[in-house]
Structure formats: C-alpha cells, structure tokens
Design a protein around this motif. Structure first.
Motif, PDB file in Angstrom:
ATOM      1  N   GLU A 367      42.631  31.633  39.400  1.00 23.79           N
ATOM      2  CA  GLU A 367      41.587  32.528  39.885  1.00 23.79           C
ATOM      3  C   GLU A 367      41.757  33.931  39.316  1.00 23.79           C
ATOM      4  O   GLU A 367      40.807  34.710  39.287  1.00 23.79           O
ATOM      5  N   GLU A 368      42.977  34.234  38.859  1.00 26.40           N
ATOM      6  CA  GLU A 368      43.264  35.542  38.274  1.00 26.40           C
ATOM      7  C   GLU A 368      44.089  35.361  37.007  1.00 26.40           C
ATOM      8  O   GLU A 368      45.080  34.626  37.017  1.00 26.40           O
ATOM      9  N   ALA A 392      35.958  27.693  35.092  1.00 22.51           N
ATOM     10  CA  ALA A 392      35.502  29.076  34.918  1.00 22.51           C
ATOM     11  C   ALA A 392      34.969  29.658  36.220  1.00 22.51           C
ATOM     12  O   ALA A 392      35.148  30.845  36.500  1.00 22.51           O
ATOM     13  N   SER A 393      34.325  28.823  37.029  1.00 25.68           N
ATOM     14  CA  SER A 393      33.722  29.319  38.265  1.00 25.68           C
ATOM     15  C   SER A 393      34.763  29.707  39.316  1.00 25.68           C
ATOM     16  O   SER A 393      34.438  30.367  40.304  1.00 25.68           O
ATOM     17  N   LYS A 394      36.026  29.319  39.115  1.00 25.53           N
ATOM     18  CA  LYS A 394      37.076  29.667  40.056  1.00 25.53           C
ATOM     19  C   LYS A 394      37.576  31.101  39.872  1.00 25.53           C
ATOM     20  O   LYS A 394      38.166  31.672  40.788  1.00 25.53           O
ATOM     21  N   PHE A 395      37.332  31.696  38.700  1.00 21.21           N
ATOM     22  CA  PHE A 395      37.922  33.000  38.400  1.00 21.21           C
ATOM     23  C   PHE A 395      37.266  34.119  39.192  1.00 21.21           C
ATOM     24  O   PHE A 395      36.046  34.233  39.267  1.00 21.21           O
ATOM     25  N   LYS A 396      38.134  34.977  39.765  1.00 19.95           N
ATOM     26  CA  LYS A 396      37.676  36.162  40.487  1.00 19.95           C
ATOM     27  C   LYS A 396      38.154  37.449  39.818  1.00 19.95           C
ATOM     28  O   LYS A 396      37.536  38.498  40.000  1.00 19.95           O
ATOM     29  N   LYS A 397      39.232  37.361  39.062  1.00 27.51           N
ATOM     30  CA  LYS A 397      39.809  38.565  38.451  1.00 27.51           C
ATOM     31  C   LYS A 397      40.319  38.236  37.056  1.00 27.51           C
ATOM     32  O   LYS A 397      41.137  37.323  36.898  1.00 27.51           O
ATOM     33  N   ASN A 419      31.680  33.661  39.681  1.00 25.86           N
ATOM     34  CA  ASN A 419      32.273  34.247  40.888  1.00 25.86           C
ATOM     35  C   ASN A 419      33.195  35.418  40.579  1.00 25.86           C
ATOM     36  O   ASN A 419      33.965  35.860  41.435  1.00 25.86           O
ATOM     37  N   LEU A 420      33.122  35.939  39.362  1.00 26.81           N
ATOM     38  CA  LEU A 420      33.993  37.026  38.934  1.00 26.81           C
ATOM     39  C   LEU A 420      33.743  38.284  39.761  1.00 26.81           C
ATOM     40  O   LEU A 420      32.602  38.696  39.959  1.00 26.81           O
ATOM     41  N   GLU A 421      34.847  38.906  40.228  1.00 31.36           N
ATOM     42  CA  GLU A 421      34.759  40.135  41.016  1.00 31.36           C
ATOM     43  C   GLU A 421      35.373  41.330  40.309  1.00 31.36           C
ATOM     44  O   GLU A 421      34.909  42.457  40.492  1.00 31.36           O
ATOM     45  N   LYS A 422      36.414  41.097  39.484  1.00 29.85           N
ATOM     46  CA  LYS A 422      37.105  42.201  38.804  1.00 29.85           C
ATOM     47  C   LYS A 422      37.290  41.853  37.331  1.00 29.85           C
ATOM     48  O   LYS A 422      37.769  40.765  37.007  1.00 29.85           O
ATOM     49  N   LEU A 423      36.932  42.801  36.450  1.00 30.05           N
ATOM     50  CA  LEU A 423      37.028  42.566  35.008  1.00 30.05           C
ATOM     51  C   LEU A 423      37.486  43.843  34.317  1.00 30.05           C
ATOM     52  O   LEU A 423      36.932  44.921  34.549  1.00 30.05           O
ATOM     53  N   ASP A 424      38.496  43.729  33.472  1.00 27.71           N
ATOM     54  CA  ASP A 424      39.023  44.865  32.705  1.00 27.71           C
ATOM     55  C   ASP A 424      38.903  44.552  31.218  1.00 27.71           C
ATOM     56  O   ASP A 424      39.528  43.620  30.718  1.00 27.71           O
ATOM     57  N   LYS A 445      28.620  38.779  41.618  1.00 26.63           N
ATOM     58  CA  LYS A 445      29.600  39.263  42.587  1.00 26.63           C
ATOM     59  C   LYS A 445      30.516  40.339  42.000  1.00 26.63           C
ATOM     60  O   LYS A 445      31.454  40.779  42.673  1.00 26.63           O
ATOM     61  N   LEU A 446      30.243  40.770  40.771  1.00 29.31           N
ATOM     62  CA  LEU A 446      31.135  41.709  40.085  1.00 29.31           C
ATOM     63  C   LEU A 446      31.186  43.049  40.823  1.00 29.31           C
ATOM     64  O   LEU A 446      30.173  43.715  40.996  1.00 29.31           O
ATOM     65  N   GLU A 447      32.393  43.458  41.240  1.00 29.55           N
ATOM     66  CA  GLU A 447      32.576  44.706  41.980  1.00 29.55           C
ATOM     67  C   GLU A 447      33.382  45.733  41.201  1.00 29.55           C
ATOM     68  O   GLU A 447      33.222  46.933  41.428  1.00 29.55           O
ATOM     69  N   GLN A 448      34.239  45.274  40.318  1.00 34.65           N
ATOM     70  CA  GLN A 448      35.133  46.191  39.607  1.00 34.65           C
ATOM     71  C   GLN A 448      35.054  45.940  38.103  1.00 34.65           C
ATOM     72  O   GLN A 448      35.239  44.812  37.648  1.00 34.65           O
TER      73      GLN A 448
END
Length: 561
Positions: A367-368, A392-397, A419-424, A445-448
């Motif tokens: 997931e990360e 791929a759909s499991k990744f959040k960060k 379902n990605l929430e954080k991406l750098d 769902k991207l927040e960061q």
C-alpha cells in the motif's frame, strides 16, 4: 470540489456570534466544539469577540477542546473555559505561545474525566503546570517540545496518573529545577535516567507507547522498561546511539508483544557484537525502522528480517546491507505480508533496478512504496505492479522522487492507482501538466502531492488538480510558471488545505495567499519566500469575470494600447 452545506452554515455562525442572540442554546455540543476549534484556526478569539464565544459556546457539555497555533489563546481563554464547568475528555493546546502554568492549571483542575492531554510546544510551561493533572481515566499524555518541563516533573505527574498508557516526552528538558546545566554532566544525566526509571515503575504494565527525545535512552532505562512494562507495543529509540546490543536483547525478551520499534540511527548496532541483538527482536513486530544504521553484515540483516513474519512496514533507508541479493532473500520470506516498504537513501550503490524485480515478484499487498535519493534507479522493473489493476488499486502512498524515473512507470502510476492519497514526485523533469491531468482524472482521493521543482507544470495542471482532488498538502516550490490563478483555484476548491509550500513562486502575490488562508477551513500553514518577486504587485477583482487578478498587469496592458 464543493464546500459542504454544513461547513457553510458553521462559517456563517462563527463570524456572527455577536449578531445571533442565544444561538448557543440551539447548537448541539459537537458543533460547539467544532466552532471553538475553527475560531482558533482563524484567529477570531479576540478580546472583543471572546465574551460572545464564552457565552454562546463555552458550556458544561463540552468534552473535546482543540486549540492549535493560536496566539489569541491565553490564560484568560482557558480560565473562561474552566468557569463553564465542562468535564473534558480530550484537551489539546498546541503551539499557543502565551499559555502559562496558570491557564493549564485552571483547565485541568478537577477534570477527572480526562482521557487524553496534549500540550505541545508551549514554551512557558514548567513542572507546576502538571500539578493539577489527575484523572483515573487518563490514557494519553503528549508533552512534546515543552522545553521548560523536566523529567522530574513528568515523573511526579506519572505518580498521580498510573493509568497512562501512551507517553510522549520528546523535547522535555534535561535540566533539574531551573538551572542551566551542561548536557555532558554525569550527575544530571543520571538524574534524567533515574526519572525515566521511576516513570517505568510508576506506569508499569499500563505503559504501551513511549516516545522520548533523541539520545535519551540508555541501557539501564531500556532494561527497566523490559522488566516493568512487559505490555509495551511501541517504542521510539530514534537516535539512541549509546544503546548496547545486550540491553536491546533484554528488552526484546521482556516485551514479547511489541508491535512498533524505531531503531533509526542507533549507531551502536552497526558493528559486532551489538548487531547480533537484531536476531532477538520480538517476532510480534509489525513495524520496524532500521534507517540510518549503517549495518554491513548481510547475514545478520537477512536473518533478522526473515524471522519477522508478522512485519507489515519496514524502513531500510541508507542501510548498507541492502543489495539486490539480500533484498531478494528477505522478500522471499516476508514480501507477501508487507504493506509498506521504504528503501529511500543513497548511501549504498549495491541496489539496482534488477533488485527491484523481487518487489514485483513477492510484494503483492503493498500500500506504500517509498524511493528517494536513489540516483541509479529507473524503477522500470516495477511496471508490472501498476499494470495489474488489482495491485495498483491497493496503493495509498507512493514516493518516486528518483531522478531517472521511467516515464512509462509514472504514467501507469497516475492512471491505475485510484486509491492513492500521497504522492511525491519532487525534482522530476518528466512531470508536466499531463501528469496532473492524469492524477485529477484517476486519483480522486489524492490529498498530498509534492512536485517541487517540476518546472514544466503550469496553472493549467494545478487548477485541474484542485478542481478534482481533495488536496490537503501541496508543494509547488520552485515552479516559476505557477501564478495567482492556481492559488484562487485552490481557495475555491480545496477547502481542507492544511499546508502549502510556494518558495520561489515569484508570480504568486501575498494577497492571493491571504485569500487562500481565509477560504481554508483548518488553519493553513504556508511558506512563500520570493526574493525575486515583482515589487509592485496589486490584486483586484475583475468585474467582468469575477476573478481576482494582477491589476498592475492590466494597467500595463492599457498603457501599451
């Protein structure tokens, strides 16, 4: 994104308490608590407005109070809160610099229902502030970075509250009394360690989570924790460079239910015989950080991780023993259970793209995934992970600030990780408006997002992202093409934005940022250092379009005509 009707209504109320007689009589407690929090976020607890806040919102039914980074919150505010006769369960006072012992004592006196207390970065607090803190239900105490508190004061507080299960004291001073001392003084170091020992005895079996300051844990303290606190679930030993392998082994034997352990930068574990303690880590661990330990012994590294079959999250930043071969050996045993893998750090050059094949093969539940400061990697071998829609759909960060990142991989990440929430993606030259359009379309769902120095990005991409994603954290520093248009798009769509970094964005004006701060619901932290900004920027509303724009540029256009 559209602002919720409930948020609009709360906003109307919190600016009109002086114009709505007795509105407090009709507000449920949960909304009173939310309004108090928002008033602090927007610095509206002024002396003129405080009487209305006190009369309308401070009531005996209050259970949760959260004051964050508001200079207007002082002893007077806390005293008025105390006079409401509320029975608090959760009390947070974070970075309110004018709060003193007097205010904290007032709002904690006779509060025997308290479950959680968080006093963070309160520079005026001394040990006296804890004298009234006494609750038979107290479980969590967070005193991070209260520099005038001492371990002796914390220890006495623990005597009165033996039910504490989570204790954070990082940043608590190493002094006894009010006298400045030399940190190298053996006498005072022993006093500090003695207080930690007493804390362990006082809290005993109840203590489950303990977080102390860098370099504060010694062998004696760790051994006492292992004997007195066998139910420990989380321990932060970050930077405890003096720990011996012998003490760590005793702790591992005594605390067999440990779930989270941070050994980052425990440099004494690099070499033999101390590194052999890694063989004894509790098999109950679900999270482990070995970041900064320049461990070279590949056999110990592999065997340490192979036996931790419950491990779900592991940080291996800068661990020299991480190579293509050792990574494969480790992931063959624990890869299927991992949900978070951090391989950031460029201290070793033994990890290549070929070694990443083991991640693709064995890590099916990630997931990360974090890769940073790895200049030799292109990460193309990870492509099958993101072509598999289920994985791929499991990744959040995902952190992929890798200089030579493969463009196909980046495109697949933006298309498939719904379902990605954080991406750098900091520093990647291949990031463009097209990238942001893909994120806006596929990652709701991207927040960061960190796109620092991604110079191909323009307002077009940022505005689309703001329109489609609930952004809370955004780094645009070093992108000259971004203008006020992006800021107004964020203000109108991303109402829960909490942090934004705009250093070097010379085309963004201070006025647009003030507008953004006003529109954001929580307190917005921003950085906007622009040494090359235009000196005569002037913002105004365009009466034809309704948008804010640079009025000084409009005047220049008229003069040109």
């Amino acid at each position: 994104m559209v602002k919720l009707l409930s948020d609009i209504c709360l906003n109307v109320i919190h600016v009109s308490l002086d114009k709505m007689p007795d509105i407090g009589l009709y507000l449920p407690t949960v909304y009173k608590e939310m309004l108090i929090e928002r008033l602090a976020w927007h610095d509206m607890i002024s002396p003129d407005y405080l009487p209305y806040i006190s009369r309308q919102l401070f009531s005996s039914s209050l259970r949760r109070i959260n004051f964050y980074k508001c200079e207007q919150v002082n002893d007077t505010v806390l005293q008025l809160l105390a006079t409401s006769k509320c029975k608090l369960e959760y009390l947070t006072v974070n970075q309110c610099q004018d709060v003193t012992d007097k205010g904290i004592q007032c709002c904690t006196r006779n509060q025997d229902e308290l479950v959680s207390v968080k006093f963070r970065k309160l520079k005026l607090l001394t040990d006296a502030s804890l004298n009234c803190l006494m609750s038979p239900k107290l479980k969590c105490v967070d005193l991070k970075d209260c520099a005038k508190l001492t371990f002796e004061g914390v220890q006495k507080m623990c005597e009165r509250n033996p039910t504490i299960g989570e204790l954070t004291v990082s940043g608590v001073n190493e002094i006894k009394g009010n006298k400045a001392i030399n940190n190298k003084s053996l006498e005072h170091t022993q006093d500090k360690h003695g207080s930690i020992v007493k804390i362990a005895h006082n809290l005993g079996h109840n203590l489950e989570i303990f977080d102390a300051q860098l370099n504060q844990m010694c062998d004696e303290c760790l051994e006492v924790l292992s004997c007195c606190c066998p139910n420990m679930k989380s321990l932060n030993l970050h930077g405890s460079s003096r720990l011996s392998g012998k003490a760590l082994t005793k702790f591992s034997i005594g605390c067999t239910s440990l779930e989270k352990l941070d050994l980052s930068f425990c440099s004494s574990l690099c070499n033999s015989p101390s590194n052999e303690a890694l063989w004894t880590l509790p098999t109950s661990l679900t999270e482990l950080s070995l970041s900064g330990i320049q461990l070279r012994d590949e056999r110990i590294f592999v065997e340490c991780l192979q036996r931790l079959r419950c491990l779900k999250a592991v940080k291996l930043c800068g661990v020299i023993a991480v190579t293509d071969k050792t990574l494969k050996q480790v992931l063959q045993h624990i890869g299927h259970s991992l949900t978070s893998l951090d391989l950031s750090g460029g201290l070793n050059d033994q990890l290549s793209d070929e070694g990443l094949l083991s991640i693709t093969e064995h890590c099916t539940n990630l997931e990360e995934l974090l890769f940073r400061l790895l200049p030799k990697l292109k990460c193309k071998e990870l492509l099958p992970i993101f072509k598999d829609r289920a994985r791929a759909s499991k990744f959040k960060k995902i952190f992929l600030s890798v200089k030579e990142l493969d463009s196909d991989l980046l495109r697949e990440v933006c298309k498939s990780c719904h379902n990605l929430e954080k991406l750098d993606l900091a520093g990647l030259g291949i990031v463009s408006d097209e990238t942001l359009f893909l994120l806006a379309k596929n990652c709701p769902k991207l927040e960061q997002l960190n796109i620092k120095s991604c110079r191909k990005v323009t307002d077009e991409g940022v505005c689309e992202l703001a329109r489609c994603c609930p952004i809370k954290f955004l780094v645009l520093a070093g992108i000259f093409n971004v203008t006020d248009k992006s800021i107004f798009a964020l203000a109108n769509s991303c109402h829960y934005l909490e942090e934004i970094y705009l250093n070097g964005c010379a085309q963004i004006s201070p006025t647009s940022i003030r507008y953004l701060v006003d529109c954001a619901i929580p307190r917005l932290f921003y950085k906007h250092a622009t040494p090359n900004a235009a000196p005569n920027q002037l913002m105004a509303r365009n009466l034809d379009t309704g948008e804010f724009c640079r009025a000084d540029l409009i005047n220049e256009d008229i003069l040109d005509l």
